[in-house]
Design a protein around this motif. Sequence first.
Motif, PDB file in Angstrom:
ATOM      1  N   ILE A  74       0.851  -1.196   0.000  1.00 16.03           N
ATOM      2  CA  ILE A  74       0.000   0.000   0.000  1.00 16.03           C
ATOM      3  C   ILE A  74       0.884   1.241   0.000  1.00 16.03           C
ATOM      4  O   ILE A  74       1.836   1.333   0.783  1.00 16.03           O
ATOM      5  CB  ILE A  74      -0.924   0.018   1.238  1.00 16.03           C
ATOM      6  N   ASN A  75       0.550   2.191  -0.864  1.00 18.31           N
ATOM      7  CA  ASN A  75       1.228   3.492  -0.884  1.00 18.31           C
ATOM      8  C   ASN A  75       0.248   4.526  -0.346  1.00 18.31           C
ATOM      9  O   ASN A  75      -0.812   4.751  -0.931  1.00 18.31           O
ATOM     10  CB  ASN A  75       1.652   3.854  -2.309  1.00 18.31           C
ATOM     11  N   SER A  76       0.623   5.155   0.759  1.00 10.34           N
ATOM     12  CA  SER A  76      -0.233   6.157   1.403  1.00 10.34           C
ATOM     13  C   SER A  76       0.362   7.558   1.353  1.00 10.34           C
ATOM     14  O   SER A  76      -0.208   8.483   1.929  1.00 10.34           O
ATOM     15  CB  SER A  76      -0.466   5.767   2.870  1.00 10.34           C
ATOM     16  N   ASN A  77       1.494   7.732   0.714  1.00 10.90           N
ATOM     17  CA  ASN A  77       2.143   9.040   0.723  1.00 10.90           C
ATOM     18  C   ASN A  77       1.332  10.100  -0.019  1.00 10.90           C
ATOM     19  O   ASN A  77       0.597   9.796  -0.962  1.00 10.90           O
ATOM     20  CB  ASN A  77       3.540   8.955   0.101  1.00 10.90           C
ATOM     21  N   ASP A  78       1.492  11.339   0.424  1.00 13.99           N
ATOM     22  CA  ASP A  78       0.855  12.496  -0.195  1.00 13.99           C
ATOM     23  C   ASP A  78       1.491  12.736  -1.562  1.00 13.99           C
ATOM     24  O   ASP A  78       2.617  13.238  -1.651  1.00 13.99           O
ATOM     25  CB  ASP A  78       1.035  13.715   0.717  1.00 13.99           C
ATOM     26  N   ALA A  79       0.788  12.365  -2.622  1.00 11.63           N
ATOM     27  CA  ALA A  79       1.330  12.487  -3.974  1.00 11.63           C
ATOM     28  C   ALA A  79       1.339  13.928  -4.474  1.00 11.63           C
ATOM     29  O   ALA A  79       2.058  14.232  -5.420  1.00 11.63           O
ATOM     30  CB  ALA A  79       0.547  11.609  -4.936  1.00 11.63           C
ATOM     31  N   THR A  80       0.574  14.804  -3.827  1.00  5.12           N
ATOM     32  CA  THR A  80       0.608  16.217  -4.224  1.00  5.12           C
ATOM     33  C   THR A  80       1.948  16.821  -3.839  1.00  5.12           C
ATOM     34  O   THR A  80       2.597  17.492  -4.645  1.00  5.12           O
ATOM     35  CB  THR A  80      -0.551  16.994  -3.562  1.00  5.12           C
ATOM     36  N   ALA A  81       2.389  16.552  -2.629  1.00  2.00           N
ATOM     37  CA  ALA A  81       3.675  17.065  -2.166  1.00  2.00           C
ATOM     38  C   ALA A  81       4.846  16.234  -2.695  1.00  2.00           C
ATOM     39  O   ALA A  81       5.958  16.740  -2.809  1.00  2.00           O
ATOM     40  CB  ALA A  81       3.708  17.105  -0.640  1.00  2.00           C
ATOM     41  N   TYR A  82       4.584  14.958  -2.998  1.00  2.00           N
ATOM     42  CA  TYR A  82       5.624  14.044  -3.476  1.00  2.00           C
ATOM     43  C   TYR A  82       5.147  13.384  -4.767  1.00  2.00           C
ATOM     44  O   TYR A  82       4.685  12.236  -4.755  1.00  2.00           O
ATOM     45  CB  TYR A  82       5.946  12.991  -2.399  1.00  2.00           C
ATOM     46  N   PRO A  83       5.241  14.084  -5.898  1.00  6.67           N
ATOM     47  CA  PRO A  83       4.711  13.577  -7.169  1.00  6.67           C
ATOM     48  C   PRO A  83       5.289  12.225  -7.591  1.00  6.67           C
ATOM     49  O   PRO A  83       4.638  11.476  -8.321  1.00  6.67           O
ATOM     50  CB  PRO A  83       5.079  14.665  -8.178  1.00  6.67           C
ATOM     51  N   ALA A  84       6.470  11.894  -7.136  1.00  2.00           N
ATOM     52  CA  ALA A  84       7.054  10.582  -7.470  1.00  2.00           C
ATOM     53  C   ALA A  84       6.191   9.443  -6.925  1.00  2.00           C
ATOM     54  O   ALA A  84       6.285   8.310  -7.392  1.00  2.00           O
ATOM     55  CB  ALA A  84       8.474  10.480  -6.928  1.00  2.00           C
ATOM     56  N   ASP A  85       5.345   9.742  -5.937  1.00  3.08           N
ATOM     57  CA  ASP A  85       4.485   8.727  -5.338  1.00  3.08           C
ATOM     58  C   ASP A  85       3.061   8.745  -5.892  1.00  3.08           C
ATOM     59  O   ASP A  85       2.149   8.173  -5.299  1.00  3.08           O
ATOM     60  CB  ASP A  85       4.461   8.887  -3.811  1.00  3.08           C
ATOM     61  N   SER A  86       2.879   9.363  -7.048  1.00  7.51           N
ATOM     62  CA  SER A  86       1.549   9.424  -7.665  1.00  7.51           C
ATOM     63  C   SER A  86       1.083   8.034  -8.094  1.00  7.51           C
ATOM     64  O   SER A  86       1.880   7.095  -8.250  1.00  7.51           O
ATOM     65  CB  SER A  86       1.580  10.333  -8.895  1.00  7.51           C
ATOM     66  N   TYR A  87      -0.211   7.914  -8.318  1.00  7.91           N
ATOM     67  CA  TYR A  87      -0.800   6.662  -8.774  1.00  7.91           C
ATOM     68  C   TYR A  87      -0.175   6.215 -10.100  1.00  7.91           C
ATOM     69  O   TYR A  87       0.149   5.038 -10.277  1.00  7.91           O
ATOM     70  CB  TYR A  87      -2.321   6.831  -8.898  1.00  7.91           C
ATOM     71  N   GLU A  88       0.020   7.154 -11.021  1.00  5.71           N
ATOM     72  CA  GLU A  88       0.638   6.813 -12.312  1.00  5.71           C
ATOM     73  C   GLU A  88       2.050   6.271 -12.108  1.00  5.71           C
ATOM     74  O   GLU A  88       2.450   5.302 -12.768  1.00  5.71           O
ATOM     75  CB  GLU A  88       0.647   8.021 -13.256  1.00  5.71           C
ATOM     76  N   ASN A  89       2.804   6.872 -11.203  1.00  7.73           N
ATOM     77  CA  ASN A  89       4.157   6.390 -10.923  1.00  7.73           C
ATOM     78  C   ASN A  89       4.139   5.066 -10.162  1.00  7.73           C
ATOM     79  O   ASN A  89       5.072   4.267 -10.287  1.00  7.73           O
ATOM     80  CB  ASN A  89       4.973   7.443 -10.196  1.00  7.73           C
ATOM     81  N   MET A  90       3.078   4.816  -9.402  1.00  5.06           N
ATOM     82  CA  MET A  90       2.928   3.509  -8.757  1.00  5.06           C
ATOM     83  C   MET A  90       2.840   2.413  -9.819  1.00  5.06           C
ATOM     84  O   MET A  90       3.447   1.341  -9.668  1.00  5.06           O
ATOM     85  CB  MET A  90       1.661   3.471  -7.894  1.00  5.06           C
ATOM     86  N   LYS A  91       2.089   2.672 -10.888  1.00  5.25           N
ATOM     87  CA  LYS A  91       1.951   1.694 -11.968  1.00  5.25           C
ATOM     88  C   LYS A  91       3.315   1.372 -12.571  1.00  5.25           C
ATOM     89  O   LYS A  91       3.631   0.207 -12.823  1.00  5.25           O
ATOM     90  CB  LYS A  91       1.015   2.224 -13.058  1.00  5.25           C
ATOM     91  N   LEU A  92       4.109   2.412 -12.801  1.00  8.41           N
ATOM     92  CA  LEU A  92       5.445   2.214 -13.374  1.00  8.41           C
ATOM     93  C   LEU A  92       6.340   1.430 -12.421  1.00  8.41           C
ATOM     94  O   LEU A  92       7.041   0.500 -12.847  1.00  8.41           O
ATOM     95  CB  LEU A  92       6.090   3.573 -13.691  1.00  8.41           C
ATOM     96  N   HIS A 105      -3.434   1.967  -3.722  1.00 11.98           N
ATOM     97  CA  HIS A 105      -3.285   3.397  -3.457  1.00 11.98           C
ATOM     98  C   HIS A 105      -4.253   3.838  -2.356  1.00 11.98           C
ATOM     99  O   HIS A 105      -5.467   3.741  -2.511  1.00 11.98           O
ATOM    100  CB  HIS A 105      -3.550   4.183  -4.742  1.00 11.98           C
ATOM    101  N   ASP A 106      -3.691   4.316  -1.276  1.00 13.36           N
ATOM    102  CA  ASP A 106      -4.447   4.826  -0.121  1.00 13.36           C
ATOM    103  C   ASP A 106      -4.452   6.351  -0.206  1.00 13.36           C
ATOM    104  O   ASP A 106      -3.808   7.036   0.579  1.00 13.36           O
ATOM    105  CB  ASP A 106      -3.768   4.324   1.163  1.00 13.36           C
ATOM    106  N   ALA A 107      -5.172   6.881  -1.185  1.00 19.88           N
ATOM    107  CA  ALA A 107      -5.127   8.312  -1.489  1.00 19.88           C
ATOM    108  C   ALA A 107      -5.544   9.192  -0.320  1.00 19.88           C
ATOM    109  O   ALA A 107      -4.978  10.271  -0.118  1.00 19.88           O
ATOM    110  CB  ALA A 107      -5.998   8.611  -2.709  1.00 19.88           C
ATOM    111  N   ASP A 108      -6.537   8.760   0.453  1.00 22.33           N
ATOM    112  CA  ASP A 108      -6.997   9.594   1.567  1.00 22.33           C
ATOM    113  C   ASP A 108      -6.261   9.294   2.873  1.00 22.33           C
ATOM    114  O   ASP A 108      -6.544   9.903   3.902  1.00 22.33           O
ATOM    115  CB  ASP A 108      -8.508   9.469   1.767  1.00 22.33           C
TER     116      ASP A 108
END
Length: 185
Positions: A74-92, A105-108
């Motif tokens: 599970i990735n719970s990091n704030d992707a707004t502040a850390y774009p490398a942890d975005s959902y799209e980057n999770m796929k990669l 993805h634990d977006a909230d």
Amino acid sequence: MAATPPVCNFGWKAVDASLIGTDGQNHSILAQAGRRGLVVAFICNHCPYVKAVIKRIVRDARDLREFGVGFVAINSNDATAYPADSYENMKLFAAENAFPFHYLHDADQKIARSYGAACTPDFFGFNGASELQYRGRLDASRKEEDASDLHRDLFEAMKQIANSGQGPREQIASIGCSIKWREIA
């Protein structure tokens, strides 16, 4: 900043939720369990601790199947502040590392909070009754990539849990980058 999670709260029941995976489908956390246990790993894409050990995480997840233990990340990091942890980057990240498990993805950040996740990586090992029996490190490597000869703490603990339902009483906490929490208004 490095963070260390607290010790294992033996018997604590796993929390379930349905989260979107890198395959675009929603997956229940507890549905990933094997008949003898489940590892819930909080990881992310950018953390140097995770990047250093990801091949060994994948190896252990594959090897634990033989013992009836499932695995989910599970990735719970704030992707707004850390774009490398975005959902799209999770796929990669999942594709690059050939994850044999669902990466959710634990977006909230509700699941990370409900588990009390502290860092990446942070491992929660549950027995077949979804009771926490392990909250420790993967191995002694910390951030060393080429440390394949180390004692496999998580793997050995989960083998013990698969066979007895009980985790080792002596556990060494994981260490990693702190979860990147969103600011709550």
